[in-house]
Design a protein around this motif. Sequence first.
Motif, PDB file in Angstrom:
ATOM      1  N   VAL A 349     -18.576  30.372 -24.097  1.00  0.00           N
ATOM      2  CA  VAL A 349     -19.112  29.056 -24.463  1.00  0.00           C
ATOM      3  C   VAL A 349     -18.389  27.971 -23.675  1.00  0.00           C
ATOM      4  O   VAL A 349     -19.010  27.074 -23.076  1.00  0.00           O
ATOM      5  N   ILE A 350     -17.069  28.047 -23.653  1.00  0.00           N
ATOM      6  CA  ILE A 350     -16.276  27.055 -22.923  1.00  0.00           C
ATOM      7  C   ILE A 350     -16.545  27.145 -21.430  1.00  0.00           C
ATOM      8  O   ILE A 350     -16.724  26.125 -20.740  1.00  0.00           O
ATOM      9  N   ASP A 351     -16.588  28.367 -20.914  1.00  0.00           N
ATOM     10  CA  ASP A 351     -16.835  28.550 -19.477  1.00  0.00           C
ATOM     11  C   ASP A 351     -18.197  28.006 -19.070  1.00  0.00           C
ATOM     12  O   ASP A 351     -18.345  27.416 -17.982  1.00  0.00           O
ATOM     13  N   LEU A 352     -19.219  28.211 -19.915  1.00  0.00           N
ATOM     14  CA  LEU A 352     -20.548  27.712 -19.577  1.00  0.00           C
ATOM     15  C   LEU A 352     -20.560  26.188 -19.577  1.00  0.00           C
ATOM     16  O   LEU A 352     -21.182  25.557 -18.711  1.00  0.00           O
ATOM     17  N   ALA A 353     -19.863  25.572 -20.527  1.00  0.00           N
ATOM     18  CA  ALA A 353     -19.782  24.112 -20.547  1.00  0.00           C
ATOM     19  C   ALA A 353     -19.117  23.588 -19.276  1.00  0.00           C
ATOM     20  O   ALA A 353     -19.593  22.626 -18.652  1.00  0.00           O
ATOM     21  N   ASP A 354     -18.032  24.231 -18.872  1.00  0.00           N
ATOM     22  CA  ASP A 354     -17.336  23.821 -17.650  1.00  0.00           C
ATOM     23  C   ASP A 354     -18.223  24.011 -16.430  1.00  0.00           C
ATOM     24  O   ASP A 354     -18.277  23.163 -15.524  1.00  0.00           O
ATOM     25  N   LEU A 355     -18.935  25.150 -16.399  1.00  0.00           N
ATOM     26  CA  LEU A 355     -19.802  25.454 -15.266  1.00  0.00           C
ATOM     27  C   LEU A 355     -20.926  24.424 -15.169  1.00  0.00           C
ATOM     28  O   LEU A 355     -21.218  23.897 -14.079  1.00  0.00           O
ATOM     29  N   ALA A 356     -21.575  24.139 -16.298  1.00  0.00           N
ATOM     30  CA  ALA A 356     -22.665  23.165 -16.293  1.00  0.00           C
ATOM     31  C   ALA A 356     -22.174  21.808 -15.802  1.00  0.00           C
ATOM     32  O   ALA A 356     -22.835  21.147 -14.979  1.00  0.00           O
ATOM     33  N   GLU A 357     -21.035  21.391 -16.283  1.00  0.00           N
ATOM     34  CA  GLU A 357     -20.487  20.096 -15.886  1.00  0.00           C
ATOM     35  C   GLU A 357     -20.166  20.062 -14.394  1.00  0.00           C
ATOM     36  O   GLU A 357     -20.383  19.050 -13.716  1.00  0.00           O
ATOM     37  N   SER A 358     -19.661  21.188 -13.866  1.00  0.00           N
ATOM     38  CA  SER A 358     -19.302  21.226 -12.448  1.00  0.00           C
ATOM     39  C   SER A 358     -20.516  21.099 -11.540  1.00  0.00           C
ATOM     40  O   SER A 358     -20.389  20.687 -10.378  1.00  0.00           O
ATOM     41  N   TYR A 359     -21.716  21.438 -12.069  1.00  0.00           N
ATOM     42  CA  TYR A 359     -22.935  21.298 -11.286  1.00  0.00           C
ATOM     43  C   TYR A 359     -23.678  19.994 -11.595  1.00  0.00           C
ATOM     44  O   TYR A 359     -24.813  19.805 -11.155  1.00  0.00           O
ATOM     45  N   GLY A 360     -23.048  19.131 -12.360  1.00  0.00           N
ATOM     46  CA  GLY A 360     -23.638  17.834 -12.638  1.00  0.00           C
ATOM     47  C   GLY A 360     -24.622  17.801 -13.782  1.00  0.00           C
ATOM     48  O   GLY A 360     -25.318  16.794 -13.977  1.00  0.00           O
ATOM     49  N   LEU A 372     -29.976  29.845 -24.220  1.00  0.00           N
ATOM     50  CA  LEU A 372     -29.421  28.580 -23.756  1.00  0.00           C
ATOM     51  C   LEU A 372     -30.102  28.135 -22.465  1.00  0.00           C
ATOM     52  O   LEU A 372     -30.536  28.955 -21.653  1.00  0.00           O
ATOM     53  N   ILE A 373     -30.147  26.818 -22.277  1.00  0.00           N
ATOM     54  CA  ILE A 373     -30.695  26.205 -21.074  1.00  0.00           C
ATOM     55  C   ILE A 373     -29.615  25.309 -20.466  1.00  0.00           C
ATOM     56  O   ILE A 373     -28.932  24.572 -21.191  1.00  0.00           O
ATOM     57  N   VAL A 374     -29.466  25.372 -19.160  1.00  0.00           N
ATOM     58  CA  VAL A 374     -28.632  24.407 -18.432  1.00  0.00           C
ATOM     59  C   VAL A 374     -29.566  23.535 -17.602  1.00  0.00           C
ATOM     60  O   VAL A 374     -30.322  24.050 -16.762  1.00  0.00           O
ATOM     61  N   GLY A 375     -29.546  22.246 -17.859  1.00  0.00           N
ATOM     62  CA  GLY A 375     -30.434  21.333 -17.157  1.00  0.00           C
ATOM     63  C   GLY A 375     -29.787  20.701 -15.946  1.00  0.00           C
ATOM     64  O   GLY A 375     -28.579  20.833 -15.697  1.00  0.00           O
ATOM     65  N   ASP A 376     -30.622  20.017 -15.137  1.00  0.00           N
ATOM     66  CA  ASP A 376     -30.155  19.112 -14.073  1.00  0.00           C
ATOM     67  C   ASP A 376     -29.472  19.832 -12.910  1.00  0.00           C
ATOM     68  O   ASP A 376     -28.496  19.328 -12.343  1.00  0.00           O
TER      69      ASP A 376
END
Length: 592
Positions: A349-360, A372-376
């Motif tokens: 969960v933490i890693d996915l949050a960090d990963l999503a943030e790193s891609y903007g 789960l969906i990662v947007g943007d």
Amino acid sequence: MPSKVERWKDETYGMEIRDHLLRFAEEGWDAIPEDEHDAWFERFKWWGLYHQRKGQESYFMMRIGTPMGRMTPEQLRTVGEVAKEYATGPVENPEFGDAYADFTTRQSIQLHWIKVEDIPDIWDELESVGLSTIQACGDSWRNIVGSPVAGRDADELIDVWPIVQELHETFKGNDLYSNLPRKWKVAMTGDRRGSGQGDINDLAFEPAVKEIDGEAVEGFNVNVGGGLSRKEPRFARDIDVFCRPENAADVAAGMSALFRDYGDREDRFNARIKFLVDEWGPEKMRSVLQEEYVDYELPTAGQGLRDEYDYNAGHSDSHGDYIGVHDQSDGQNFVGLSVLVGRMGADDVIDLADLAESYGSEMIGLTQRQNLIVGDIADEDLDDFLAEDLLDEHSPDPHPFMRGSIACTGTEYCSLSIVETKNRMVRYGRWLRDNVPLPEGVDDFHIHLSGCTASCAQPQIADISLRGMKTRKDGDAVEAFDVGLGGGLGENPTFADWVKMRVPADEVPGYIANLLEAFEAERESPEQSFRDFVAERDEDELAELADGEETSYEDPYLGNTKMTWYPYAEDTDMGASPAPTDRNDQPLPSDD
């Protein structure tokens, strides 16, 4: 006479429960009077807390509401950090470890092994990033469901996210609607997919267009009285109302007030609005709404978009979910990731949050299929994102048996469940993937496993529906499943036909293998979907298609897991339970 739950609520309910929870947290588990446990546990639900089952006394499940499943990476990271610090139990789960988050079929998040003493600190962490447990359970407005990518989805009629925010802010913590006869589930759909699954909600706003004064107006048709639980499923009924987006809050207030005033408070089984619609009919529902609760003239229903729905629809040419790469309206992409049975380890969960943030990314979405969906994600970053190691575990292109698997909490924590669920569904999915070839043309197949008739895994709307039961095998009581076939939503929603009763749990994979073999042999063509195949046959024909069978699959949970304190403990006997505990009875989780 009002039910005992209504009497408990008359004494204490709503926002004031928080003060009592803070007092119990300060004084500890023993401060909750033992002879008042049932009353307090019922009240605690309003603040998102369910007491776990027998043998797990002093532990709670905490539910976090996320309207329409919409979160930021920061919020997701906080959930993972809270899970690591506060949701670590006395025994590791053999499939998922010792700290994890569950994503539900109503786009909420559940954490387990929560102690009452830790609740204030958890609330502080969640509320610091805009998350809350308020009304995540209880007899009130629940989490509003719909598309988490509203406003980003290139395939939508109306961006409903601002409307959902308005509804959330209006009805959460509102004394006028805080004490309803039972739970109140609302869906709002603005896309052409039907992603809100409005058919199975108490109140559903479905996208529609209506000509008014010569102008084509985009808005919603209003349906009322859907639900799945307790072997009494209903599809929401059309009450012939069209609602402009700016009137959604007024209509929602009117319908929930109608339920508040006319719902059954004497018999909790009969307290859902679906039974009031049964009694009154759609015409009277509309009439009472108009005459008593809405102060403007309600337009009649418009032209809906149901013929375009594919979400959980069982089409042979459409997955009907958000898994994979999809276009956003701004030229970027959102990527849907498979989370098998909706459970993800806290570190992931933490890693996915960090990963999503790193891609903007500014948006994480939870879907009603527990994924789960990662947007943007920008076009130029898409290949790199898809190559990330974390996506090997949570794939945007999973095997159909993994993609379509849903399971509820089960006897691991739930007092209602009859059978073990999540670990079993994981094992079913892996065995089916490795041993059962899918018929030609089938790349989407839904199996929903629910531990009891409460239907938290939404079993009635799956290709194969599994509902927890008990039976006897070789003289022993074993866990088993009723089997239903052919459910799904979409243009023509259908509940599953229950065709096999009490199939022993270890024979279910063999049953599915035999069923798919029969489907491939007997269907009209490779283009025929499983749901259409089922629809052509009556219950007797469906029952004769396949039988349960022992295979190489072995089930470690075949015995009565409900009679254990925890199904995965080394010593499962009730007497071996460490409960009740306080915070000093267990070590803090490690940092590694």
